[in-house]
Each structure stands twice: as structure tokens, then as C-alpha cells.
Design a protein around this motif. Sequence first.
Motif, mmCIF file in Angstrom:
data_model
loop_
_atom_site.group_PDB
_atom_site.id
_atom_site.type_symbol
_atom_site.label_atom_id
_atom_site.label_comp_id
_atom_site.label_asym_id
_atom_site.label_seq_id
_atom_site.Cartn_x
_atom_site.Cartn_y
_atom_site.Cartn_z
ATOM 1 N N ALA A 23 48.301 12.081 40.455
ATOM 2 C CA ALA A 23 47.389 12.423 39.356
ATOM 3 C C ALA A 23 48.035 12.254 37.979
ATOM 4 C CB ALA A 23 46.876 13.845 39.528
ATOM 5 N N TYR A 28 46.767 5.671 37.711
ATOM 6 C CA TYR A 28 45.742 6.380 38.481
ATOM 7 C C TYR A 28 44.562 6.734 37.584
ATOM 8 C CZ TYR A 28 43.486 10.034 41.239
ATOM 9 O OH TYR A 28 42.578 10.805 41.922
ATOM 10 N N GLU A 29 43.352 6.377 38.030
ATOM 11 C CA GLU A 29 42.140 6.623 37.259
ATOM 12 C C GLU A 29 41.087 7.340 38.096
ATOM 13 O OE1 GLU A 29 41.230 2.584 36.306
ATOM 14 O OE2 GLU A 29 42.596 2.539 34.614
ATOM 15 N N GLY A 30 41.527 8.319 38.873
ATOM 16 C CA GLY A 30 40.598 9.011 39.760
ATOM 17 C C GLY A 30 40.330 10.430 39.312
ATOM 18 N N SER A 31 39.691 11.178 40.177
ATOM 19 C CA SER A 31 39.299 12.554 39.870
ATOM 20 C C SER A 31 40.383 13.567 40.194
ATOM 21 C CB SER A 31 38.044 12.907 40.686
ATOM 22 O OG SER A 31 38.377 12.961 42.074
ATOM 23 N N GLY A 32 41.406 13.138 40.945
ATOM 24 C CA GLY A 32 42.454 14.064 41.362
ATOM 25 C C GLY A 32 42.191 14.680 42.719
ATOM 26 N N VAL A 33 41.056 14.333 43.335
ATOM 27 C CA VAL A 33 40.743 14.830 44.673
ATOM 28 C C VAL A 33 41.106 13.714 45.656
ATOM 29 C CG1 VAL A 33 38.947 15.720 46.197
ATOM 30 C CG2 VAL A 33 38.891 16.252 43.749
ATOM 31 N N ASP A 58 40.059 8.523 46.921
ATOM 32 C CA ASP A 58 39.459 9.361 45.892
ATOM 33 C C ASP A 58 38.083 8.772 45.634
ATOM 34 O OD1 ASP A 58 38.588 10.626 43.596
ATOM 35 O OD2 ASP A 58 40.466 10.407 42.523
ATOM 36 N N GLY A 59 37.047 9.411 46.138
ATOM 37 C CA GLY A 59 35.707 8.829 46.037
ATOM 38 C C GLY A 59 35.680 7.542 46.843
#
Length: 183
Positions: A23, A28-33, A58-59
Motif C-alpha cells: 500500500a 500501487y494504485e489500489g484500495s489497500g484491500v 485488489d478489486g
Amino acid sequence: MGKIHAGATLTPSFRDFLPAWVARQPWYEGSGVLRPVGFFRFEDPAGQVGVETHLLQDGGAVWQVPLTYRPAPLDPGALVTTAEHSVLGARWIYDAETDPVWSAAILDLVATGGVSDSAARTGFGLAQARGALIRPMTGPVTIDLDRRVVPDGLPQDALGVVTGSWQDGAGRFAVIRQTGPKT
């Protein structure tokens, strides 16, 4: 790390350090999940360095995180964390992009048209990487890692490619390109 030590533990565990580290990365360009979806490894010919890649979803995106595990610090190297392996003792865990053992493993995979070792680990599915040499490597090359796994595709300037699959998908992991004039 030439062999997997069944039943061994790592403290802190991957779930404890890997999502937080990912994260914080600029790529990294995600939501952290992040949810683990795959795991594969390479053998260090010297048997000293663990070389493995974790695939995290992530998604709809799958991110790859190659890591190396060393019995001593690597200078220079991008340290992710230090951990205690229940069999091997202290391990320095690095972002594998900064480790020459990882680079050698990727280039060998491509040059030989090889396949990575797949290994099961609690919470990670089986995955596998395959290398393919498209044109001869003549001179210096770079490994362009697709941190966010992309659909299979071969750029026109590719000398080689690493692709792979996991339980729910497949994609391209890296492209080998010439860095200087051909010799």
C-alpha cells in the motif's frame, strides 16, 4: 533457500507485513484491500536465497510482489522487512527487483523457456510463471516488471517475456528489453 520447510513459520507473517508494504509503494494504485490469489517460486542455484512472487488481488486488479529472503543484509537493496523463520533463523526480506539473484532467475527463465516452481502456502493459491525468448539477448538488457499484471501481450521491442497463470486468471509478468546497442 533451496527447499521448502513444511510447517515452518515466518514472524511477522506475510499477512502482517505484505499488504501494508504494498500500500505504501508508488507503483500501487489500489484500495489497500489485498487478497492473496497466487504464489510461485524460483530456486537459487547456490541454495542461499529464497526467491518467490506473491500475487495479490485488489478489486479486478492483480498485483505481483516478487520477494527475496536472505540470511544476511543485501547492500544495496530495498528492504521490505526482517523476519524470523522458524527453521532458518533471521531473514532479510527484499523487494526482489533490487536483488541480482532474482534478476538472474528471471533471465534464466526466459533464456531457457523454463517454468517456475509452484508451491502451495496457506492463504495463497498455486501459480506458475513461464519464460519465452523471442529474439536473442545480445548485450545489456532490462527486466520491465509488470507490477500490475496485464493481459498477455508482446510489445514489439521485447526480447523475451514472462507470463503466468493462477487459479482465477493469467497474464504477463515481465518483458525483457535491450538497453543498449546490439552487439
